[in-house]
Write an enzyme that holds these catalytic residues in place. Structure first.
Site, PDB file in Angstrom:
ATOM      1  N   CYS B  86       0.837  -1.204   0.000  1.00 48.76           N
ATOM      2  CA  CYS B  86       0.000   0.000   0.000  1.00 48.76           C
ATOM      3  C   CYS B  86       0.876   1.261   0.000  1.00 48.76           C
ATOM      4  O   CYS B  86       1.515   1.553  -0.996  1.00 48.76           O
ATOM      5  CB  CYS B  86      -0.980  -0.048   1.168  1.00 48.76           C
ATOM      6  SG  CYS B  86      -2.319   1.134   1.008  1.00 48.76           S
ATOM      7  N   HIS B 203      -3.598  -5.691   0.878  1.00 42.65           N
ATOM      8  CA  HIS B 203      -2.920  -5.927   2.158  1.00 42.65           C
ATOM      9  C   HIS B 203      -2.887  -7.420   2.508  1.00 42.65           C
ATOM     10  O   HIS B 203      -3.809  -7.906   3.164  1.00 42.65           O
ATOM     11  CB  HIS B 203      -3.656  -5.188   3.273  1.00 42.65           C
ATOM     12  CG  HIS B 203      -3.458  -3.713   3.259  1.00 42.65           C
ATOM     13  ND1 HIS B 203      -2.407  -3.091   3.892  1.00 42.65           N
ATOM     14  CD2 HIS B 203      -4.161  -2.727   2.664  1.00 42.65           C
ATOM     15  CE1 HIS B 203      -2.483  -1.785   3.712  1.00 42.65           C
ATOM     16  NE2 HIS B 203      -3.538  -1.528   2.960  1.00 42.65           N
ATOM     17  N   GLU B 205      -1.036  -8.747   4.701  1.00 41.32           N
ATOM     18  CA  GLU B 205      -0.811  -8.879   6.150  1.00 41.32           C
ATOM     19  C   GLU B 205      -2.115  -8.751   6.939  1.00 41.32           C
ATOM     20  O   GLU B 205      -2.173  -9.147   8.097  1.00 41.32           O
ATOM     21  CB  GLU B 205       0.229  -7.845   6.614  1.00 41.32           C
ATOM     22  CG  GLU B 205      -0.271  -6.443   6.902  1.00 41.32           C
ATOM     23  CD  GLU B 205      -0.618  -5.622   5.668  1.00 41.32           C
ATOM     24  OE1 GLU B 205      -0.759  -6.186   4.570  1.00 41.32           O
ATOM     25  OE2 GLU B 205      -0.783  -4.397   5.825  1.00 41.32           O
TER      26      GLU B 205
END
Lengths: 84, 234
Positions: B86, B203, B205
């Site tokens: 990002c 994302h 994660e």
């Protein structure tokens, strides 16, 4: 010495912010406005002992390396003494 | 094997990345404050999501001048693995570690939602555990994720198979309707020529555990860990 650096999106790059502003303005009744493109404007104060030539070279470099992203944007430098 | 997560003023996914490395992968990881000028003994560095420097000037434009970025550039040049997520992707583009730029979303709105992305390249250290064409369900959260580059760069990215992720629908079809932000060619992530630097807007994660709605991002970190483990054995 004062100088300005203008940064705007290249003509080939879509400007969604400018389009949104244009759309809003049209709804206000400004029908004669055909297009709006939004840019950025930097006011820069240089030390007095910098020559206009040196200032221009410095700011061209600053614009290219920092103030604008050359992938998307174009810029131009204006030294105030020169324009008077 | 040691991971580092760079923390810029305004990073806000640094703890998510740290959590995935430490708790999901179970590997050692440190936060690296952006004012450090050296990196130390890391095998992989993550530039996390967030709003470094408040996105002032342009997203990622000021983080590029943080002292740590010189060390990150050297680390990448030595072949170290760098993952930009990002805002991290935006920083990698602004730094010139990846080509192109991320513009304001086509629809102008900040997008915070799950999307589907298709794995286009599995020959990277980040994606080798995925199947080619596998559809992942990952969250995005960005206002400037609209990938742009000039036609020559796009041709080069295609020719060198450096487009790693593309936005698609649930069936893996890469369509205009499945493009959330107007990205050129539905690009959601790219890597450098040497394939050790990956930047992506989604994302992984935040999608590495079932409880978060998807665990599709986990294999990305596992891919990297496997490569690092193999390198450590050599």
């Amino acid at each position: 010495m004062r100088a300005t650096v203008h940064v705007r999106l290249k003509k080939s790059v879509l400007d969604p912010q400018g389009q949104a502003i244009h759309h809003a303005i049209r709804t206000l009744g400004y029908e004669s406005i055909r297009e709006i493109r939004q840019g950025k404007y930097f006011e820069i104060e240089l030390e007095d002992d910098v020559s206009p030539e040196r200032a221009r070279a410095l700011l061209e470099q600053l614009a290219r390396d920092v103030l604008a992203n050359p992938v998307l944007e174009e810029y131009w430098v204006q030294i105030e003494e020169e324009s008077e | 094997m040691k991971f580092g997560v760079v923390v810029f003023p305004g990073s806000n996914c640094d703890h998510d990345a740290y959590h995935v490395i430490s708790k999901v992968l179970g590997q050692p990881v440190d936060f690296i404050w952006h004012e450090q000028t050296t990196l130390g003994e890391y095998d992989a560095v993550i530039l996390p999501g967030g709003f470094s420097y408040g996105d002032y000037l342009r997203a990622g434009a000021l983080a590029r001048f943080s002292p740590i970025m010189g060390a990150v550039r050297e680390f990448a040049a030595r072949g170290g693995f760098v993952l930009g997520i990002c805002n991290g992707f935006q920083i990698l583009c602004e730094s010139g570690l990846l080509p192109g730029a991320l513009m304001r979303n086509r629809g102008r709105r900040f997008l915070c939602q799950f999307v589907h992305v298709r794995v286009e390249a599995t020959d990277t250290p980040f994606t080798h555990l995925y199947r080619p064409g596998q559809v992942l369900y990952l969250p995005i959260a960005h206002g400037e994720g609209n990938y742009y580059c000039d036609p020559e760069t796009l041709a080069e990215l295609r020719r060198e198979h450096r487009i790693v992720f593309r936005y698609c629908d649930a069936n893996g079809r890469v369509t205009e309707a499945a493009n959330p932000n107007g990205s050129l060619d539905n690009i959601a992530g790219i890597c450098n020529r040497e394939r050790n630097v990956l930047g992506m807007m989604p994302h992984p994660e935040r999608a590495a555990e079932e409880i978060l709605g998807s665990s599709d991002g986990r294999a990305l970190f596992q891919s990297l860990a496997l490569v690092l483990a193999a390198m450590a054995r050599e």
